[in-house]
Design an enzyme around this catalytic site. Structure first.
Site, PDB file in Angstrom:
ATOM      1  N   GLY A  81     -15.554 -14.979 -16.724  1.00 32.88           N
ATOM      2  CA  GLY A  81     -15.484 -14.496 -15.339  1.00 32.88           C
ATOM      3  C   GLY A  81     -16.829 -14.101 -14.762  1.00 32.88           C
ATOM      4  N   GLU A  82     -17.651 -13.412 -15.540  1.00 30.10           N
ATOM      5  CA  GLU A  82     -18.914 -12.900 -14.988  1.00 30.10           C
ATOM      6  C   GLU A  82     -19.978 -13.995 -14.892  1.00 30.10           C
ATOM      7  OE1 GLU A  82     -18.304  -9.643 -14.317  1.00 30.10           O
ATOM      8  OE2 GLU A  82     -16.568  -9.509 -15.646  1.00 30.10           O
ATOM      9  N   LYS A 104     -15.279 -17.499 -25.522  1.00 25.08           N
ATOM     10  CA  LYS A 104     -16.111 -16.406 -25.023  1.00 25.08           C
ATOM     11  C   LYS A 104     -15.756 -16.134 -23.558  1.00 25.08           C
ATOM     12  CE  LYS A 104     -20.093 -18.552 -26.269  1.00 25.08           C
ATOM     13  NZ  LYS A 104     -21.519 -18.747 -26.635  1.00 25.08           N
ATOM     14  N   GLY A 105     -16.297 -15.054 -23.001  1.00 24.13           N
ATOM     15  CA  GLY A 105     -15.963 -14.658 -21.630  1.00 24.13           C
ATOM     16  C   GLY A 105     -16.492 -15.628 -20.593  1.00 24.13           C
ATOM     17  N   LYS A 128      -7.822 -25.877 -16.467  1.00 28.51           N
ATOM     18  CA  LYS A 128      -7.530 -25.615 -15.046  1.00 28.51           C
ATOM     19  C   LYS A 128      -7.885 -24.189 -14.649  1.00 28.51           C
ATOM     20  CE  LYS A 128      -3.836 -28.886 -14.062  1.00 28.51           C
ATOM     21  NZ  LYS A 128      -2.420 -29.023 -13.727  1.00 28.51           N
ATOM     22  N   GLY A 183      -6.068 -12.187 -11.273  1.00 29.12           N
ATOM     23  CA  GLY A 183      -6.220 -13.524 -10.706  1.00 29.12           C
ATOM     24  C   GLY A 183      -6.547 -14.651 -11.659  1.00 29.12           C
ATOM     25  N   GLY A 204      -9.623  -8.602  -7.522  1.00 28.33           N
ATOM     26  CA  GLY A 204     -10.172  -7.280  -7.794  1.00 28.33           C
ATOM     27  C   GLY A 204     -11.691  -7.306  -7.844  1.00 28.33           C
ATOM     28  N   PHE A 205     -12.228  -8.151  -8.697  1.00 29.49           N
ATOM     29  CA  PHE A 205     -13.687  -8.311  -8.870  1.00 29.49           C
ATOM     30  C   PHE A 205     -14.351  -7.013  -9.307  1.00 29.49           C
ATOM     31  CE2 PHE A 205     -12.257 -10.777  -5.076  1.00 29.49           C
ATOM     32  CZ  PHE A 205     -12.018 -11.956  -5.748  1.00 29.49           C
ATOM     33  N   ILE A 223     -12.642 -23.674 -24.541  1.00 32.74           N
ATOM     34  CA  ILE A 223     -11.927 -23.499 -23.279  1.00 32.74           C
ATOM     35  C   ILE A 223     -10.427 -23.617 -23.550  1.00 32.74           C
ATOM     36  CG2 ILE A 223     -11.550 -24.453 -20.970  1.00 32.74           C
ATOM     37  CD1 ILE A 223     -14.277 -22.929 -21.508  1.00 32.74           C
TER      38      ILE A 223
HETATM   39 MO1  MOS Z   1     -15.140  -7.147 -13.438  1.00 35.92          MO
HETATM   40  S1  MOS Z   1     -16.770  -6.300 -12.480  1.00 35.92           S
HETATM   41  O1  MOS Z   1     -15.404  -6.717 -14.995  1.00 35.92           O
HETATM   42  O2  MOS Z   1     -13.756  -6.646 -12.733  1.00 35.92           O
END
Ligand code: MOS
Length: 744
Positions: free
Chosen positions: A709-710, A706-707, A638, A472, A244-245, A634
């Site tokens: 993905g970004e 903590k997050g 993986k 994902g 998605g992103f 973490i």
């Molecule tokens: Mo992301 S830009 O928070 O799907």
């Protein structure tokens, strides 16, 4: 609520993806894979002009084509009640009105859906769509940021006001200063899976929708609002989501169109966007122009930082992101000012794309820091450490946790930074120039609200449920790991169910918050289930744990054990059996406390790149990447490693390839396909070392995670650009860094 320590236990730490087998064998069903009985197919017809009015649409030929069931356009579209009463089916980011599909003759952007053909097969729908003939009253359009900079305006609202800390534009008076402009073109999300919606009505007031979405609950809400339906009458399913992103964060007009089509013909309808429609109908990362001014003392102490940005939105909605915000918090600098403006253009509305705002801003800021390091003749890592923000300089609050200095050190060691000759254009490997570069980034580590239901079954297995979608990262796997650790049960006996709006409300998957938000609810529901089990077992006459107190009990490896006498224990399954129960249920709602008022909670990452630039052809070959993240504890090395790698791959694309090219004469995309819009493929991606500091944040949530993905791509493009400069002495300030820019 009692807190149980989360140690990131062995069982969950490297758990394989619980749905990995389904994904790689093709058993996983994505939105478009749902073939309902009597399914029909919708295809959207798009505007070929960027601004004006539809003068006439001739649908007769299309209607007479074989297999066609209906052609819908603004002249005959059924009413969408939520549109008429001002409802908000696709909630806009900040202001304006979302595009209302098939409601009037206005053209706002090229590629706008203006009609929809529904037929009994996909092929017949595609063919009939070519028979729809449209006449327009064309008006002059504007799609170029560069040509319209004079029209840039502050977005509405106080959070977009110019920011000043100390003195504005102080860099201009500094002993050492740099000033530079940076450009990032339009980038599109284009996940592998196309956006697709299948809708089937059951009577006049009930609908089931299979959708590619990052939020089953938010899509459900959008459809409820548009069609004025009750929550229990809108079922949204997203069993699997193929990336998605950010493109799946909003409910786009094509979703409403598919639901409308199914209502009109009273049959199930499937609508799959084409790859070219993915460029205009589901958002994009907006084009940005940025200017950074940095000033420092001769020994490298920042004395002034100015960050200006101009970006784009549509004429019907005001989209904004936090492009300049990273410059406010990244470094300890007494004088900082930012200005952020947007231009309304005849294009579709942009949307959040991985690292929204920060990835854009960090590219400029981290390139500028590199430029300053050369002006100062100071190592770029030393410059950053020298100006490390020990507290949040905007809110003047302590960080909840920050291991950015450790990230610099760990990454420098892993890439071999000490082997770098600091002079630009000095290192070679045969015909290739060799360069090292680095860049850093941060992202707010948020935590939202989620509800999880836990059911302990008679055999001792555990089912967890929440209405979240997994685009994902491996949410079910991560949640299984957390539950295994907290509840004290083998991951193989745990199932996490998601992707279904009828489950207890879960968060939208965005902004690097899922693990923090949902994991906290999983933690809390497991603790609550322990309490319920303890109540049962300690009040059961004859039980070895009768009359024990909750705090005297230990929950691990499928047993409740008396801490002071481990010989006294009861298996989880036995708790139910003793009471003749078939299952035991607990539902728990969980959200952040007031920790955000006391601390600034951020994730951090540092990226290192070693690359070669070919002298004659300008080809850039990335040889090695090291990315180090401070993302707290973490949960699963993986899936977390994969998150970092995915972010790096998107960063490679941003730095070297991705470029949404417009022909401004027509307001149209030139390269709206994956042959011409270049993305990194396996051959472009080197060995990526994904490293973690792996120290829990004491405040954000019970897991301390903590997050992630970004931050995986915030600052990465700068690391590449800086390495290209180090290799060649050429500072390329307009992305992507394609060979043509390096051979002239
Ligand atoms: Mo992301 S830009 O928070 O799907």
């Amino acid at each position: 609520m009692a807190k149980e320590k989360f140690s990131g236990g062995q069982q969950g730490a490297a758990l394989d993806r619980v749905d990995g087998r389904q994904k790689v064998t093709g058993a996983a069903k994505y939105s478009a894979d749902n073939i309902l009985p009597g399914l029909t197919y919708a295809v959207l017809v798009e505007s070929t002009i960027a601004k004006g009015q539809i003068k006439n649409i001739d649908t007769k030929k299309a209607e007479r084509a074989p297999g066609v069931l209906a052609v819908i356009y603004h002249g005959n579209a059924p009413a969408i009640p939520g549109y008429e009463s001002g409802g908000n089916p696709a909630k806009p980011p900040t202001g304006g009105e979302p595009f209302r599909v098939f409601q009037n003759a206005h053209i706002y952007f090229a590629g706008q859906p203006i009609a929809m053909v529904i037929a009994d097969t996909y092929e017949r729908a595609i063919y009939a769509a070519t028979l729809v003939k449209t006449e327009y009253n064309r008006e002059d359009h504007q799609t170029s940021v560069e040509a319209n900079k004079d029209k840039a305006a502050l977005p509405k609202g106080p959070r977009y006001a110019n920011y000043v800390r100390g003195e504005a534009d102080a860099y201009k008076n500094a002993a050492i200063k740099i000033e530079a402009q940076y450009i990032i073109p339009v980038e599109v999300h284009n996940p592998m899976e196309l956006h697709a919606t299948t809708a089937a009505w059951d009577g006049a007031d009930k609908v089931t929708v299979y959708d590619k979405t990052q939020g089953v609950k938010s899509t459900q809400r959008s459809i409820m609002d548009a069609f004025k339906l009750k929550e229990q009458n809108v079922q949204v399913n997203a069993d699997f989501v193929g990336g998605g992103f950010g493109s799946g964060l909003r409910t786009w007009p094509h979703v409403i169109a598919a639901v409308l089509a199914a209502k009109k013909i009273n049959k199930p309808v499937k609508l799959v966007l084409t790859r070219s429609q993915m460029f205009t109908m589901v958002g994009y990362r907006p084009y940005s122009w940025q200017k950074i001014g940095l000033g420092a003392t001769p020994d490298g102490v920042l004395t002034g930082l100015t960050h200006e940005a101009i970006s784009e939105t549509s004429t019907y909605e005001e989209f904004t992101d936090r492009t300049v915000d990273i410059s406010k918090v990244m470094y300890a600098c007494p004088n900082v000012n930012t200005r952020y403006k947007i231009i309304a253009l005849n294009k579709s509305t942009p949307t959040w794309m991985r690292g929204p705002g920060e990835a854009t801003g960090a590219y400029a800021l981290e390139c500028a820091m590199d430029e300053l390091s050369y002006a100062l003749k100071l190592d770029p890592i030393h410059l950053r450490i020298k100006n490390h923000a020990d507290v949040d300089p905007v809110r003047n609050l302590p960080w909840s946790s920050k291991f950015l200095k450790e990230c610099y050190q760990k990454g420098a060691e892993a890439i071999g930074w000490n082997k770098r000759d600091p002079r630009p254009n000095a290192m070679r490997e045969g015909e290739w120039k060799l360069g090292y570069g680095m860049g850093a980034g941060n992202f707010n580590a948020n935590r939202g609200r989620a509800t999880v239901k836990a059911t302990l079954l008679a055999g001792g297995s555990l089912v967890l449920q929440s209405a979240v979608s997994d685009s994902g990262p491996g949410t079910a796997t991560t949640m299984t790991g957390i539950a295994s650790e907290v509840f004290g049960l083998s991951p193989h006996k745990i199932t996490f169910e998601l992707g279904d709006s009828s489950l207890p409300p879960g968060p939208t998957q965005g902004g690097s918050t899922t693990t923090s938000t949902l994991g906290s609810a999983v933690h809390d529901v497991c603790v609550a289930l322990h309490q319920k089990m303890a109540e049962l077992v300690t009040t059961k006459p004859g039980s070895v744990l009768q009359n024990a107190k909750l705090e005297e009990l230990h929950f691990a490896k499928e047993f409740i054990t008396l801490k002071t006498d481990p010989s006294k224990r009861v298996a989880y399954a036995e708790v139910l059996k003793q009471r003749d129960l078939s299952d035991l249920e607990v539902t728990k709602d969980s959200q952040a406390g007031d920790e955000r008022n006391k601390y600034s909670i951020y994730s951090f990452a540092v990226h290192f790149v070693q690359l070669q630039v070919h002298e004659a052809t300008g080809v850039v070959r990335i040889k090695k990447v090291v990315t180090v993240a401070d993302a707290g504890k973490i949960i699963n090395e993986k899936t977390a490693g994969s998150q970092l790698m995915g972010g790096v791959v998107s960063g490679i694309g941003m730095a070297l390839m991705e470029d949404g090219v417009f022909d401004h004469r027509f307001g149209l995309f030139v390269n709206n396909n994956l042959a011409d819009y270049h993305l990194p493929v396996s051959a472009d991606v080197p060995h990526i070392e994904a490293l973690f500091i792996d120290k829990p944040d004491p405040f954000i949530n019970p897991m301390g995670s903590k997050g992630l993905g970004e931050i995986a791509n915030v600052g990465f493009a700068a690391a590449v650009a800086n390495a290209v400069y180090h290799a060649t002495g050429k500072r390329i300030r307009t992305l992507p860094i394609t060979p043509d820019k390096l051979i002239i």
